[in-house]
Design a protein around this motif. Structure first.
Motif, PDB file in Angstrom:
ATOM      1  N   LEU A   1       0.673  -1.154   0.054  1.00  0.00           N
ATOM      2  CA  LEU A   1       0.153  -0.121   0.072  1.00  0.00           C
ATOM      3  C   LEU A   1       0.890   0.997   0.019  1.00  0.00           C
ATOM      4  CD1 LEU A   1      -2.815  -1.044   2.669  1.00  0.00           C
ATOM      5  CD2 LEU A   1      -3.025  -0.587   0.007  1.00  0.00           C
ATOM      6  N   VAL A   2       1.941   1.182   0.426  1.00  0.00           N
ATOM      7  CA  VAL A   2       2.927   2.230   0.735  1.00  0.00           C
ATOM      8  C   VAL A   2       4.271   1.710  -0.057  1.00  0.00           C
ATOM      9  CG1 VAL A   2       4.226   3.820   2.359  1.00  0.00           C
ATOM     10  CG2 VAL A   2       1.984   3.046   2.792  1.00  0.00           C
ATOM     11  N   ASP A   3       4.577   2.458  -1.077  1.00  0.00           N
ATOM     12  CA  ASP A   3       5.475   1.979  -1.918  1.00  0.00           C
ATOM     13  C   ASP A   3       6.976   2.861  -1.821  1.00  0.00           C
ATOM     14  OD1 ASP A   3       5.260   4.543  -3.202  1.00  0.00           O
ATOM     15  OD2 ASP A   3       4.371   3.661  -5.185  1.00  0.00           O
ATOM     16  N   GLY A   4       6.843   3.560  -0.939  1.00  0.00           N
ATOM     17  CA  GLY A   4       8.190   4.518  -0.744  1.00  0.00           C
ATOM     18  C   GLY A   4       8.384   5.548  -1.354  1.00  0.00           C
ATOM     19  N   LYS A   5       7.545   5.867  -2.478  1.00  0.00           N
ATOM     20  CA  LYS A   5       7.842   6.850  -3.583  1.00  0.00           C
ATOM     21  C   LYS A   5       7.058   8.025  -3.229  1.00  0.00           C
ATOM     22  CE  LYS A   5       9.499   3.605  -6.901  1.00  0.00           C
ATOM     23  NZ  LYS A   5       9.289   3.023  -8.319  1.00  0.00           N
ATOM     24  N   GLY A   6       6.153   8.078  -2.118  1.00  0.00           N
ATOM     25  CA  GLY A   6       5.336   9.109  -2.079  1.00  0.00           C
ATOM     26  C   GLY A   6       6.019  10.567  -1.989  1.00  0.00           C
ATOM     27  N   ARG A   7       7.123  10.663  -1.236  1.00  0.00           N
ATOM     28  CA  ARG A   7       7.877  11.834  -1.036  1.00  0.00           C
ATOM     29  C   ARG A   7       8.456  12.393  -2.346  1.00  0.00           C
ATOM     30  NH1 ARG A   7      13.230  10.429   2.359  1.00  0.00           N
ATOM     31  NH2 ARG A   7      14.773  10.473   0.574  1.00  0.00           N
ATOM     32  N   GLU A   8       8.620  11.473  -3.225  1.00  0.00           N
ATOM     33  CA  GLU A   8       9.061  11.941  -4.648  1.00  0.00           C
ATOM     34  C   GLU A   8       8.106  12.646  -5.359  1.00  0.00           C
ATOM     35  OE1 GLU A   8      10.796   8.780  -6.605  1.00  0.00           O
ATOM     36  OE2 GLU A   8      11.885   8.020  -4.796  1.00  0.00           O
ATOM     37  N   ARG A   9       6.885  12.076  -5.277  1.00  0.00           N
ATOM     38  CA  ARG A   9       5.455  12.573  -5.915  1.00  0.00           C
ATOM     39  C   ARG A   9       5.440  13.969  -5.251  1.00  0.00           C
ATOM     40  NH1 ARG A   9       3.886   6.978  -5.104  1.00  0.00           N
ATOM     41  NH2 ARG A   9       4.313   5.838  -6.863  1.00  0.00           N
ATOM     42  N   VAL A  10       5.530  13.990  -3.876  1.00  0.00           N
ATOM     43  CA  VAL A  10       5.154  15.118  -3.286  1.00  0.00           C
ATOM     44  C   VAL A  10       6.096  16.394  -3.745  1.00  0.00           C
ATOM     45  CG1 VAL A  10       4.828  16.544  -1.193  1.00  0.00           C
ATOM     46  CG2 VAL A  10       4.104  14.288  -1.504  1.00  0.00           C
ATOM     47  N   ALA A  11       7.424  16.193  -3.688  1.00  0.00           N
ATOM     48  CA  ALA A  11       8.258  16.885  -3.922  1.00  0.00           C
ATOM     49  C   ALA A  11       8.386  17.513  -5.464  1.00  0.00           C
ATOM     50  CB  ALA A  11       9.825  16.396  -3.799  1.00  0.00           C
ATOM     51  N   ASP A  12       7.948  16.411  -6.397  1.00  0.00           N
ATOM     52  CA  ASP A  12       7.692  16.958  -7.817  1.00  0.00           C
ATOM     53  C   ASP A  12       6.626  18.012  -7.967  1.00  0.00           C
ATOM     54  OD1 ASP A  12       9.569  15.011  -8.742  1.00  0.00           O
ATOM     55  OD2 ASP A  12       8.142  13.668  -9.201  1.00  0.00           O
TER      56      ASP A  12
END
Length: 325
Positions: free
Chosen positions: A306-317
């Motif tokens: 459910l949490v792939d670890g790439k969320g912060r990359e999407r938010v920073a983008d």
């Protein structure tokens, strides 16, 4: 160079979940060459202060009053601000936007009156829930913010004579519930080994070791057969690692996440017990999880992915694409 300021809560009363998720985003931004600074103060928690100190993230004293905070942001030449607080005055976001900053507000459902260019609600199911304003929103588990120390870790599976349990309630245990849940574990009467994290020392006895807040928490989570915790920010780290989890809730803002997680079966529900050791339902749930490896691993299986670890990359983008006002 782009400069981003973080204004978030951290302390004994408010806990450290706001700080932890802001640190995760700060790590991502700094890796992209963005200069970051934290604004305010960390009250009463040495562990929380260490999260900034150990990462060389600067902390600048800051006022709460919106106009004065906006003036400080101009003085620091900030291009954007991240707000993560339940206690800031309602006009904070508007004042910062009026000063020319792009504003990202991290919320848990209710935006609490803060005006922003971008909203982040990383709670499971947030994308299905209504939002009061027609604003750009990043919603759901795709946008969970995870620290480097969690993203780079994998769960350690082992075969042992008894299950290993980790019990913690944030970096400060602001509700003081760790002793009660230690008592609930003992009340099961079944074999286990447990580490309980508590800022206030207490004698639990039996198979329970009590330790102070520690930076080893990701390591301890990854090595646990079962984690007992509250439905706060650490849940997303546990889902990423796929660790079986039993949840309580200690603050009203955690209830919506608790119900979603338990309702989906990705965590076992313990309720909100004033005296956990005397709550026969909660003790029964713990006993079942401790004695039935398949039952507890099913929760971990449902949560994994459910949490792939790439969320912060999407938010920073999204934040760096937003045009300053």
């Amino acid at each position: 160079m782009i400069r981003v300021g973080f204004r978030c809560d951290a302390g004994v009363r408010s806990g450290v979940g706001h700080l932890v998720r802001c640190v995760a985003l700060a790590e991502e931004l700094r890796a992209r060459g963005v200069e970051v600074v934290f604004l305010g103060e960390v009250r009463g928690s040495g562990w929380a202060r260490a999260q900034l100190r150990d990462r060389a993230l600067p902390l600048v004293p800051a006022p709460d009053e919106p106009g004065r905070l906006a003036a400080l942001a101009r003085e620091l030449r900030l291009d954007a601000a991240v707000l993560d607080s339940y206690d800031l005055p309602e006009g904070t976001g508007a004042a910062l936007r009026g000063a020319g900053l792009t504003v990202l507000a991290i919320v848990d459902g209710d935006p609490l009156g803060q005006k922003a260019d971008l909203y982040l609600d990383q709670n499971l199911g947030a994308e299905r829930r209504p939002f009061p304003w027609p604003a750009r929103r990043l919603a759901g588990a795709r946008y969970v913010l995870l620290r480097d120390s969690v993203r780079g870790r994998r769960r350690v599976r082992r075969t042992g004579p008894v299950p290993r349990v980790l019990c913690f309630f944030g970096g400060t245990d602001s509700a003081g519930v760790a002793p009660a849940w230690a008592g609930a574990l003992l009340a099961t009467g079944v074999p286990f080994e447990a580490t309980v994290v508590s800022p206030t020392p207490f004698e639990a006895g039996g198979p329970i070791t009590v330790i102070p807040p520690t930076d080893r928490l990701p390591e301890l989570m990854a090595a646990a057969d079962l984690v007992v915790t509250a439905a706060g920010s650490a849940v997303w780290e546990l889902l990423h690692l796929g660790v079986p989890t039993a949840l309580s809730w200690v603050a009203d803002n955690q209830l919506i996440g608790y119900e979603e997680l338990v309702g989906r079966g990705v965590a076992a529900g313990l309720g909100r017990a004033a005296d956990a050791a005397a709550d026969t339902a909660a003790v029964g749930v713990l006993a079942r999880l401790l004695t039935d490896p398949a039952a507890r691993e099913e929760h971990g299986r449902l949560g994994r992915g459910l949490v792939d670890g790439k969320g912060r990359e999407r938010v920073a983008d999204a934040l760096l694409r937003s045009d300053p006002r």
